[in-house]
Design an enzyme around this catalytic site. Structure first.
Site, PDB file in Angstrom:
ATOM      1  CG  HIS A   1      -0.101  59.690 105.059  1.00 29.35           C
ATOM      2  ND1 HIS A   1      -0.507  60.775 104.033  1.00 29.35           N
ATOM      3  CD2 HIS A   1      -0.440  58.246 104.400  1.00 29.35           C
ATOM      4  CE1 HIS A   1      -0.834  59.932 103.231  1.00 29.35           C
ATOM      5  NE2 HIS A   1      -0.925  58.204 103.420  1.00 29.35           N
TER       6      HIS A   1
ATOM      7  CD  GLU B   1      -0.860  57.491 100.121  1.00 28.88           C
ATOM      8  OE1 GLU B   1      -1.315  56.745 100.602  1.00 28.88           O
ATOM      9  OE2 GLU B   1      -1.671  58.376  99.753  1.00 28.88           O
TER      10      GLU B   1
HETATM   11  P1  IDP Z   1      -3.853  64.778 105.222  1.00 29.00           P
HETATM   12  O1  IDP Z   1      -2.311  64.420 105.431  1.00 29.00           O
HETATM   13  O2  IDP Z   1      -5.009  64.792 106.426  1.00 29.00           O
HETATM   14  O3  IDP Z   1      -4.381  64.022 104.133  1.00 29.00           O
HETATM   15  P2  IDP Z   1      -3.235  66.839 103.690  1.00 29.00           P
HETATM   16  O4  IDP Z   1      -3.748  67.921 102.778  1.00 29.00           O
HETATM   17  O5  IDP Z   1      -2.616  65.951 102.206  1.00 29.00           O
HETATM   18  O6  IDP Z   1      -3.394  66.468 104.225  1.00 29.00           O
HETATM   19  O7  IDP Z   1      -1.497  67.145 103.831  1.00 29.00           O
HETATM   20  C1  IDP Z   1      -0.325  66.403 103.941  1.00 29.00           C
HETATM   21  C2  IDP Z   1       0.618  66.781 105.106  1.00 29.00           C
HETATM   22  O8  IDP Z   1       1.075  67.810 105.156  1.00 29.00           O
HETATM   23  C3  IDP Z   1      -0.412  67.334 105.977  1.00 29.00           C
HETATM   24  O9  IDP Z   1      -0.689  66.124 107.190  1.00 29.00           O
HETATM   25  C4  IDP Z   1       0.543  67.716 106.613  1.00 29.00           C
HETATM   26  O10 IDP Z   1       1.819  67.306 108.170  1.00 29.00           O
HETATM   27  C5  IDP Z   1       0.850  68.697 106.373  1.00 29.00           C
HETATM   28  N1  IDP Z   1      -0.012  69.789 106.479  1.00 29.00           N
HETATM   29  C6  IDP Z   1      -0.562  69.686 105.305  1.00 29.00           C
HETATM   30  N2  IDP Z   1      -1.505  71.659 104.907  1.00 29.00           N
HETATM   31  C7  IDP Z   1      -0.094  72.104 105.278  1.00 29.00           C
HETATM   32  C8  IDP Z   1      -0.150  73.423 106.265  1.00 29.00           C
HETATM   33  O11 IDP Z   1      -0.652  74.985 105.848  1.00 29.00           O
HETATM   34  N3  IDP Z   1       0.950  73.597 106.917  1.00 29.00           N
HETATM   35  C9  IDP Z   1       2.024  72.693 107.479  1.00 29.00           C
HETATM   36  N4  IDP Z   1       1.780  71.326 107.467  1.00 29.00           N
HETATM   37  C10 IDP Z   1       0.817  71.134 106.172  1.00 29.00           C
HETATM   38 MG    MG Z   2      -2.948  63.272 102.228  1.00 21.69          MG
END
Ligand code: IDP
Ligand code: MG
Length: 155
Positions: A115, A126
């Site tokens: 993350h 955070e």
């Molecule tokens: P990021 O980590 O690249 O910022 P975010 O959209 O903030 O991505 O999503 C947080 C976390 O949630 C992602 O890193 C991933 O682990 C999980 N995630 C996001 N979208 C999906 C999805 O469509 N299916 C399953 N897990 C997802």
């Molecule tokens: Mg994110």
């Protein structure tokens, strides 16, 4: 200078990739200012991902992030937030570019190893959430700073 939060997710810890991931950030020149391994409580992870609370993947995400130990890393540097996001690669590891952490080490959308804060507001919130205790974040100046940046960039 900017600070940002990185989490090595439980898949990264289980797969023994914490050192390789941390190495990417150190090699880039980002300064390590905090490091903590914990099995973080559900409430901390729920709060961390509260922006996704209404998403269909939210409960699976919280379950995954509390399934094992996580390593929280605080980094400092010029444009550190965007820099770290670039080094991480796209959310879906299968699509992430080679050379990025997700692109080199993963294939999954959800189990995507890391993350990284996505902006100045989220990084502040955070960092306060994961490094909340006195002394968790260290102010120090590595001797190599003058070689990582130009004099102009440091002034
Ligand atoms: P990021 O980590 O690249 O910022 P975010 O959209 O903030 O991505 O999503 C947080 C976390 O949630 C992602 O890193 C991933 O682990 C999980 N995630 C996001 N979208 C999906 C999805 O469509 N299916 C399953 N897990 C997802
Ligand atoms: Mg994110």
């Amino acid at each position: 200078m900017e600070r940002t939060l990185v989490l090595c997710k439980p898949d990264a810890v289980q797969r023994g990739l914490v050192g390789s991931i941390l190495n990417r950030f150190e090699q880039k020149g980002l300064k390590l200012v905090g490091l903590k391994m914990r099995k973080f409580p559900d409430e901390v992870i729920q709060q961390h991902y509260s922006v996704h609370a209404d998403k269909p993947f939210y409960s699976a995400l919280v379950g995954f992030m509390t399934s094992g130990p996580v390593v929280a890393i605080a980094l400092e540097g010029k444009d550190a937030i965007n820099c770290v996001r670039g080094l991480m690669g796209k959310t879906n590891s299968a699509e992430a570019a080679p050379g990025t952490i997700r692109g080199d080490f993963g294939l999954s959308f959800s189990n995507n190893l890391v993350h990284g804060s996505d902006g100045p507001e989220s990084s502040a919130t955070e960092l306060a959430l994961f490094f909340s205790e006195e002394g968790d974040l260290i102010d120090w100046t590595p001797d190599v700073t003058a070689w990582v940046y130009s004099e102009e960039e440091l002034s």
